[in-house]
Write an enzyme that holds these catalytic residues in place. Sequence first.
Site, PDB file in Angstrom:
ATOM      1  N   ASP A 137     -22.311   2.410  29.731  1.00  0.00           N
ATOM      2  CA  ASP A 137     -23.219   3.412  30.518  1.00  0.00           C
ATOM      3  C   ASP A 137     -23.729   2.826  31.791  1.00  0.00           C
ATOM      4  OD1 ASP A 137     -24.904   5.200  31.314  1.00  0.00           O
ATOM      5  OD2 ASP A 137     -26.859   5.445  29.551  1.00  0.00           O
ATOM      6  N   ASN A 172     -16.543   6.742  39.350  1.00  0.00           N
ATOM      7  CA  ASN A 172     -15.750   8.510  39.380  1.00  0.00           C
ATOM      8  C   ASN A 172     -16.815   8.819  38.296  1.00  0.00           C
ATOM      9  OD1 ASN A 172     -13.765  10.462  38.883  1.00  0.00           O
ATOM     10  ND2 ASN A 172     -13.705   9.952  36.694  1.00  0.00           N
ATOM     11  N   TYR A 210     -27.215  18.416  41.582  1.00  0.00           N
ATOM     12  CA  TYR A 210     -25.845  18.106  41.340  1.00  0.00           C
ATOM     13  C   TYR A 210     -25.441  18.189  43.022  1.00  0.00           C
ATOM     14  CZ  TYR A 210     -20.828  17.813  40.990  1.00  0.00           C
ATOM     15  OH  TYR A 210     -19.637  17.474  41.060  1.00  0.00           O
TER      16      TYR A 210
END
EC number: 1.1.1.-
Length: 276
Positions: free
Chosen positions: A70, A97, A162
């Site tokens: 993680d 990514n 975001y």
Amino acid sequence: MNFGGFIMGRFDEKIMLVTGATSGIGRAVAIRAAKEGATVVAVGRNEERGAAVVAAMEEAGGKGEFMKCDVSNKDAVKALFAEIQEKYGKLDVAVNNAGIVGASKTVEELEDDDWFQVIDANLNSCFFCCREEVKLMQPSGGAIVNVSSVAGMRGFPSAAAYVASKHAVSGLTKAVAVDYATKGITCNAICPAGTDTPLTERSSADIKTRMAEIAAQGKDPMEWLKNSMLSGKTETLQKKNATPEEQAATILYFASDEARHITGSIVASDGGFTTY
């Protein structure tokens, strides 16, 4: 040798880390890099999908392994890089990514948990990885490619967390480029727009829910949608989404020795989305 779009041997003897490697863009990067000669460390949280990526790399004629991690957990990241150091002794290329889109909410609608979930997954994970990557790369140099987003280049409605996280990834990319250019390390960010991945599918479902909420408020959901981050294939100049393989091709150019003179660049890979 260029064979069917692949550049065989381009990453021979390179150790490459790919996070978020079990689906979408990360999976495509891992498979193509392995085919082009890299030994790929594919990182993710799902062991079953990780095993499938390794099988796909081997089927493509390449080699690599899956390491579960993680990457939003700094201690887990330190353990991951300690394992890479012990096993391989170096790191040549890193593709950061891993990430999520998170809740489709404005600033006033965001709960603390909504905010930190996205910041942890998108920004902190990238920072934790970059911090360890430059340590392993400094003896001989290397290439870091951070996967940002068109949301790291402009704003979008109802995507506050975001957009903030991806702008920060773009900023972090420039900072790493400045600090490590003379140490032979390049750092660039690729900013995809719509790409046909499981992440995009999940985000599209969230947007449909958001549109229903906007309609219930007596507002025009289509007006909101046309400016949204995932407004659809018709909003790119090419009138289509990218494939993960197309994004992988762009990412791996910046990961290769062909791009050694490029660093600190924030590159739109978006079908023309940000040109208008």
